[in-house]
Scaffold this active site. Structure first.
Site, PDB file in Angstrom:
ATOM      1  N   SER A 126       0.826  -1.209   0.000  1.00 23.45           N
ATOM      2  CA  SER A 126       0.000   0.000   0.000  1.00 23.45           C
ATOM      3  C   SER A 126       0.857   1.253   0.000  1.00 23.45           C
ATOM      4  O   SER A 126       0.319   2.350  -0.065  1.00 23.45           O
ATOM      5  CB  SER A 126      -0.958  -0.001   1.193  1.00 23.45           C
ATOM      6  OG  SER A 126      -0.256  -0.297   2.363  1.00 23.45           O
ATOM      7  N   HIS A 173      -3.105  -3.187  -5.798  1.00 25.08           N
ATOM      8  CA  HIS A 173      -3.494  -2.811  -4.441  1.00 25.08           C
ATOM      9  C   HIS A 173      -5.001  -3.052  -4.254  1.00 25.08           C
ATOM     10  O   HIS A 173      -5.821  -2.373  -4.872  1.00 25.08           O
ATOM     11  CB  HIS A 173      -3.137  -1.331  -4.210  1.00 25.08           C
ATOM     12  CG  HIS A 173      -3.359  -0.866  -2.824  1.00 25.08           C
ATOM     13  ND1 HIS A 173      -3.664   0.436  -2.501  1.00 25.08           N
ATOM     14  CD2 HIS A 173      -3.335  -1.544  -1.647  1.00 25.08           C
ATOM     15  CE1 HIS A 173      -3.810   0.541  -1.202  1.00 25.08           C
ATOM     16  NE2 HIS A 173      -3.624  -0.636  -0.659  1.00 25.08           N
ATOM     17  N   GLU A 188      -6.553  -1.047  -7.397  1.00 28.35           N
ATOM     18  CA  GLU A 188      -5.683   0.071  -7.791  1.00 28.35           C
ATOM     19  C   GLU A 188      -4.388  -0.521  -8.364  1.00 28.35           C
ATOM     20  O   GLU A 188      -3.637  -1.178  -7.637  1.00 28.35           O
ATOM     21  CB  GLU A 188      -5.388   0.903  -6.532  1.00 28.35           C
ATOM     22  CG  GLU A 188      -4.634   2.180  -6.760  1.00 28.35           C
ATOM     23  CD  GLU A 188      -4.477   2.991  -5.460  1.00 28.35           C
ATOM     24  OE1 GLU A 188      -4.253   2.392  -4.395  1.00 28.35           O
ATOM     25  OE2 GLU A 188      -4.580   4.222  -5.522  1.00 28.35           O
ATOM     26  N   ASN A 223      -4.596   5.959  -0.764  1.00 30.71           N
ATOM     27  CA  ASN A 223      -4.007   6.283   0.543  1.00 30.71           C
ATOM     28  C   ASN A 223      -3.470   7.702   0.611  1.00 30.71           C
ATOM     29  O   ASN A 223      -3.419   8.299   1.680  1.00 30.71           O
ATOM     30  CB  ASN A 223      -2.921   5.280   0.909  1.00 30.71           C
ATOM     31  CG  ASN A 223      -3.532   4.005   1.471  1.00 30.71           C
ATOM     32  OD1 ASN A 223      -4.620   4.041   2.043  1.00 30.71           O
ATOM     33  ND2 ASN A 223      -2.872   2.889   1.296  1.00 30.71           N
TER      34      ASN A 223
HETATM   35  N1  CAA Z   1     -15.229 -10.342   4.435  1.00 29.57           N
HETATM   36  C1  CAA Z   1     -16.155 -10.668   3.533  1.00 29.57           C
HETATM   37  N2  CAA Z   1     -17.373 -10.069   3.476  1.00 29.57           N
HETATM   38  C2  CAA Z   1     -17.643  -9.132   4.395  1.00 29.57           C
HETATM   39  C3  CAA Z   1     -16.725  -8.748   5.381  1.00 29.57           C
HETATM   40  C4  CAA Z   1     -15.454  -9.407   5.379  1.00 29.57           C
HETATM   41  N3  CAA Z   1     -14.516  -9.092   6.256  1.00 29.57           N
HETATM   42  N4  CAA Z   1     -17.269  -7.785   6.153  1.00 29.57           N
HETATM   43  C5  CAA Z   1     -18.504  -7.573   5.657  1.00 29.57           C
HETATM   44  N5  CAA Z   1     -18.722  -8.379   4.607  1.00 29.57           N
HETATM   45  C6  CAA Z   1     -19.930  -8.462   3.793  1.00 29.57           C
HETATM   46  C7  CAA Z   1     -21.095  -8.933   4.596  1.00 29.57           C
HETATM   47  O1  CAA Z   1     -21.143 -10.345   4.637  1.00 29.57           O
HETATM   48  C8  CAA Z   1     -22.257  -8.326   3.854  1.00 29.57           C
HETATM   49  O2  CAA Z   1     -22.507  -9.120   2.704  1.00 29.57           O
HETATM   50  P1  CAA Z   1     -24.001  -9.247   2.073  1.00 29.57           P
HETATM   51  O3  CAA Z   1     -24.355  -7.883   1.560  1.00 29.57           O
HETATM   52  O4  CAA Z   1     -23.796 -10.253   0.997  1.00 29.57           O
HETATM   53  O5  CAA Z   1     -24.873  -9.704   3.175  1.00 29.57           O
HETATM   54  C9  CAA Z   1     -21.702  -6.978   3.358  1.00 29.57           C
HETATM   55  O6  CAA Z   1     -20.258  -7.135   3.377  1.00 29.57           O
HETATM   56  C10 CAA Z   1     -22.083  -5.839   4.255  1.00 29.57           C
HETATM   57  O7  CAA Z   1     -21.655  -6.166   5.560  1.00 29.57           O
HETATM   58  P2  CAA Z   1     -22.454  -5.843   6.878  1.00 29.57           P
HETATM   59  O8  CAA Z   1     -23.926  -5.718   6.572  1.00 29.57           O
HETATM   60  O9  CAA Z   1     -22.044  -6.780   7.943  1.00 29.57           O
HETATM   61  O10 CAA Z   1     -21.855  -4.454   7.368  1.00 29.57           O
HETATM   62  P3  CAA Z   1     -21.766  -3.074   6.632  1.00 29.57           P
HETATM   63  O11 CAA Z   1     -22.919  -2.804   5.731  1.00 29.57           O
HETATM   64  O12 CAA Z   1     -21.460  -2.134   7.715  1.00 29.57           O
HETATM   65  O13 CAA Z   1     -20.481  -3.218   5.697  1.00 29.57           O
HETATM   66  C11 CAA Z   1     -18.199  -2.897   5.321  1.00 29.57           C
HETATM   67  C12 CAA Z   1     -19.231  -3.552   6.199  1.00 29.57           C
HETATM   68  C13 CAA Z   1     -18.276  -3.473   3.903  1.00 29.57           C
HETATM   69  C14 CAA Z   1     -16.826  -3.206   5.915  1.00 29.57           C
HETATM   70  C15 CAA Z   1     -18.476  -1.344   5.252  1.00 29.57           C
HETATM   71  O14 CAA Z   1     -18.547  -0.831   6.564  1.00 29.57           O
HETATM   72  C16 CAA Z   1     -17.414  -0.566   4.503  1.00 29.57           C
HETATM   73  O15 CAA Z   1     -17.426  -0.517   3.283  1.00 29.57           O
HETATM   74  N6  CAA Z   1     -16.491   0.089   5.242  1.00 29.57           N
HETATM   75  C17 CAA Z   1     -15.392   0.835   4.650  1.00 29.57           C
HETATM   76  C18 CAA Z   1     -14.299  -0.134   4.275  1.00 29.57           C
HETATM   77  C19 CAA Z   1     -13.132   0.569   3.651  1.00 29.57           C
HETATM   78  O16 CAA Z   1     -13.056   1.777   3.496  1.00 29.57           O
HETATM   79  N7  CAA Z   1     -12.131  -0.234   3.264  1.00 29.57           N
HETATM   80  C20 CAA Z   1     -10.905   0.266   2.697  1.00 29.57           C
HETATM   81  C21 CAA Z   1      -9.892   0.426   3.781  1.00 29.57           C
HETATM   82  S1  CAA Z   1      -8.367   1.076   3.162  1.00 29.57           S
HETATM   83  C22 CAA Z   1      -7.571  -0.288   2.553  1.00 29.57           C
HETATM   84  O17 CAA Z   1      -7.999  -1.399   2.640  1.00 29.57           O
HETATM   85  C23 CAA Z   1      -6.287  -0.040   1.848  1.00 29.57           C
HETATM   86  C24 CAA Z   1      -5.099   0.316   2.584  1.00 29.57           C
HETATM   87  O18 CAA Z   1      -4.032   0.291   1.999  1.00 29.57           O
HETATM   88  C25 CAA Z   1      -5.100   0.745   3.999  1.00 29.57           C
END
Ligand code: CAA
Length: 283
Positions: free
Chosen positions: A119, A140, A152, A190
């Site tokens: 990242s 990424h 990405e 990022n």
């Molecule tokens: N693995 C697989 N599936 C997952 C999961 C996981 N860890 N967490 C949630 N899900 C799935 C759920 O099973 C659910 O699926 P369905 O729609 O099929 O039922 C769906 O995602 C939605 O989950 P929830 O209803 O439990 O919860 P939510 O609506 O709050 O969504 C979330 C959870 C998808 C994590 C959402 O909160 C989100 O998009 N958050 C932001 C995440 C983000 O910004 N990620 C990027 C981080 S930065 C990065 O990764 C890069 C870096 O270099 C740092």
């Protein structure tokens, strides 16, 4: 070139997600870890995710078995023989990554494309551990990989257009939307995300608003799925601290400098969700 067999080096949170998505898209997938414990843990996450999809009626039970049948879990890097693409997803340590790239070049066929999920580290430096930097790029992914739509791609000054074209098509085939960034620390996402998360931490540090109000502000005011402090806990505070230092080292811009609060929290072992405590407490 068509990618038929994919390797994933590392079966942690990101590696297991990438391996799952590849196998789910119909590709023969090999995923490795350094020992059986870590491999079983990673494979356990994949099996749990797939079982949840079956319970929700989103995946047929036979399809789950077929996906697992396409996945080979190994602790032996030589199992990457025959892979058209290998994605490295190990710790953010340049020496470790360079060694993996050099080893992969020996194990995989000459046409194989080698990618890193880093990242923030320089993909060019990893590419130079091989004799084919034109076939090396960054891929990424975002957490949770099975849910997040973005991939990405990171093109170094040596990555060929042909390599980029092949991986663009691959990204589409695993149902991701591709963006392309040049090889500069933080890439697109990022570089924008980290200063935003740090501003939220500085706001909390200065007592300007509570953690809940900062998070609700962005969740309800801007429709973000998570507020910035919840997201920081989700990403992992040690991970963010590492990314920020790498970005600050290169850019020397104050906005990338980690806030004192983050530094102290990492020192205290408050790493976010994974340690049970970050800006919030987790059971
Ligand atoms: N693995 C697989 N599936 C997952 C999961 C996981 N860890 N967490 C949630 N899900 C799935 C759920 O099973 C659910 O699926 P369905 O729609 O099929 O039922 C769906 O995602 C939605 O989950 P929830 O209803 O439990 O919860 P939510 O609506 O709050 O969504 C979330 C959870 C998808 C994590 C959402 O909160 C989100 O998009 N958050 C932001 C995440 C983000 O910004 N990620 C990027 C981080 S930065 C990065 O990764 C890069 C870096 O270099 C740092």
């Amino acid at each position: 070139m068509e990618i038929k067999k994919v390797g994933v080096v590392g079966c942690g949170l990101m590696g297991s997600g990438i391996a799952q998505v590849c196998a789910q898209s119909g590709l023969q997938t090999v995923v490795s870890e350094i020992n059986d414990d870590l491999l079983n843990k990673g494979m356990g996450m994949i099996k749990t995710n797939l079982s949840k999809s079956v319970e929700k009626g989103k995946l047929a039970a036979q399809e789950k078995d077929a996906i697992l049948g396409r996945l080979k879990a190994t602790t032996n890097m030589t199992d990457f023989t025959g892979c058209d693409l290998v994605i490295e997803v190990v710790v953010e340590n340049m020496q470790v990554k360079k060694k993996i790239f050099a080893d992969l070049e020996k194990i995989c066929p000459p046409h194989a494309i080698l990618a890193s999920n880093t990242s923030c580290l320089s993909v060019m430096d990893m590419a130079m551990a091989t004799k084919k930097p034109d076939k090396v790029l960054g891929m990424h992914f975002f957490n949770p990989v099975p849910v997040m739509k973005l991939l990405e791609l990171v093109q170094t000054i040596a990555t060929s257009e042909e390599t980029l074209k092949t991986i663009r098509a691959f990204g589409k085939s695993i149902d991701k939307t591709v963006i392309v960034a040049k090889d500069s620390p933080g890439f697109v996402v990022n570089r924008l995300l980290v200063p935003y998360l740090f501003d939220a931490m500085r706001m909390l540090e200065s007592g300007m608003a509570t953690r809940e109000d900062i998070d609700q502000g962005m969740q309800l005011g801007c429709n973000h799925p998570m507020g910035p402090l919840t997201l920081a806990d989700f990403v992992g505070l040690d991970t963010l601290y590492f990314i920020a230092n790498a970005m600050y080292d290169d850019y020397k811009e104050p906005r990338f400098a980690p806030p004192m609060l983050l530094k102290k929290m990492v020192a205290a072992g408050r790493l976010g969700r994974k340690s049970g405590r970050g800006f919030y407490e987790y059971k």
